[in-house]
Motif scaffolding. Sequence first.
Motif, short mmCIF file in Angstrom:
data_model
loop_
_atom_site.label_atom_id
_atom_site.label_comp_id
_atom_site.label_asym_id
_atom_site.label_seq_id
_atom_site.Cartn_x
_atom_site.Cartn_y
_atom_site.Cartn_z
N ASN A 175 0.81 -1.22 0.00
CA ASN A 175 0.00 0.00 0.00
C ASN A 175 0.84 1.27 0.00
OD1 ASN A 175 -2.43 -1.50 0.15
ND2 ASN A 175 -2.17 -1.75 2.36
N TYR A 176 2.15 1.11 0.06
CA TYR A 176 3.03 2.29 0.16
C TYR A 176 3.22 2.96 -1.19
CZ TYR A 176 7.29 5.03 0.67
OH TYR A 176 8.22 6.04 0.64
N LYS A 177 3.08 4.24 -1.22
CA LYS A 177 3.35 5.04 -2.41
C LYS A 177 4.19 6.23 -1.97
CE LYS A 177 -0.75 3.86 -5.14
NZ LYS A 177 -1.96 4.40 -5.80
N THR A 183 0.83 5.88 6.12
CA THR A 183 0.76 5.63 7.56
C THR A 183 2.14 5.18 8.05
OG1 THR A 183 -1.54 4.93 7.34
CG2 THR A 183 -0.40 4.32 9.37
N PRO A 184 2.65 5.76 9.14
CA PRO A 184 3.98 5.36 9.65
C PRO A 184 3.99 3.88 10.03
CG PRO A 184 3.24 7.41 10.66
CD PRO A 184 2.07 6.87 9.91
N LEU A 211 14.87 12.06 -0.57
CA LEU A 211 15.41 12.14 -1.93
C LEU A 211 14.32 12.48 -2.94
CD1 LEU A 211 17.80 9.03 -1.90
CD2 LEU A 211 18.47 11.44 -1.94
N TYR A 212 13.11 11.95 -2.71
CA TYR A 212 12.00 12.23 -3.61
C TYR A 212 11.64 13.71 -3.58
CZ TYR A 212 7.17 12.29 -5.30
OH TYR A 212 6.02 12.59 -5.97
N ALA A 283 -0.80 11.93 -9.52
CA ALA A 283 -1.53 10.99 -8.67
C ALA A 283 -3.04 11.14 -8.78
CB ALA A 283 -1.10 11.15 -7.22
N ASP A 284 -3.54 12.27 -9.27
CA ASP A 284 -4.98 12.48 -9.35
C ASP A 284 -5.57 11.60 -10.44
OD1 ASP A 284 -4.75 14.38 -7.38
OD2 ASP A 284 -4.50 16.03 -8.81
N MET A 285 -6.52 10.73 -10.05
CA MET A 285 -7.10 9.77 -10.98
C MET A 285 -8.59 10.09 -11.19
SD MET A 285 -4.41 7.65 -11.30
CE MET A 285 -4.88 5.97 -11.68
#
Length: 421
Positions: A175-177, A183-184, A211-212, A283-285
């Motif tokens: 689920n990570y993006k 969520t941490p 970095l991102y 990211a907007d879909m």
Amino acid sequence: MKLFHNVMLHVSAASVVVMTAWAVLFYWAIIAEVNDEVDDSLEDYSENLIIRYLNGEVMPSLNNGSNNQFYMYDVSEEYAKTYPQISYRDEMVYIDEKLEYEPARILMTIFKTDSGYKELVVYTPTIDKIDLQQSILGWIIALYVGIILILLLLNMWIFRRNMKPLYALLSWFNNYKIGSGNTPLSTKQNITEFKNLYQAVTMSVDRNEKLYEQQKLFIGNASHEMQTPLAICLNRLEMLMEDENLTEKQMEEIAKTHQTLENITRMNKSLLLLCKIENGQYADMKDVSVNSMIHQYTDVFSEVYAYKNITVSLSETSSLQMRINESLAVMLVSNLLKNAYLHNSDNGKIEVVVKDKGFIVANTGEDALDSSKIFTRFYQGSKKEGSTGLGLALVYTICKANNINIVYEFKDGMHVFEVNV
């Protein structure tokens, strides 16, 4: 293969080998114990018969209510010295009461009397022993299967219980993006190895996020800082081209320089766009109608490339909706259509087919292109004016970022690009 399946496979194989060895050894140990008990009984009965015979007592009748039976006969001295004094064997014997042969356990004893040597044969039917063996075998098999199943279920429960932190980590990763405010990841773990793993993952994710953010900042700054001087150079060249004192030769050189700067500007925009897509900055879909976009851009490109006299065929068998960022959908459709026009021959044709799960854009061509390189940056089958070599690379990056499949093939003199959503 999943870790759980791999572990359970090895545990199952090891359990089967160990339990099979145990079952075989246990079975033969029990059977040996049964035979030993039967042999002890025959030995006691034989000793009792010999003592009674040597004491001159009356021998018991054959029908004495016992399973043990006997018969006695004279043997020669040579026979007595040749064969062992006591021997055991299993064979079929004739039972007078049942008038049939049955398996029996036999004890043969040779002893000396005042008149010579005699051989006493004592036997007991082994029907009860065979039933006992079959019963033991049945219970061993049941116990074997039961223990194997219990061990497997117990291992499954223990494995899943102890591997919960790993599955939680994998679920979090799925689920990570990057850059989406995830969520941490909690590092409160009782197991040292999982605690260290969670801490390492958290540190790595934090570095990637930093970095991102730095990369996004660099891309934005680069886009602004590079586009501005390029625009200034283009404007100065355009102003210089308006000078009436320039010779024709100078005008040609300035025009070439202007065209080169325009190509650099387009290439810079495309490269920056590729970086933004790969970094997930779109990211907007939303649900986008592919049919309306194809209609819009076929009309636009038909006017732009009217001089090539290209025939366009549009077939719509369904209304196609894509869940995608609208800007990326425009880039995807427009780049495929522009590629079909730009790399088409004069008086050629373009075929567009919209289906339920995708669409196809095909254009006439002379030779097949290298399908392994066609979506790489700056690959061009033949150099066309106005092409940066990044159009199809941009299309492929958009498809990859949105889990869309795109394939190329050369069929019936047509370059065919098929997009499946």
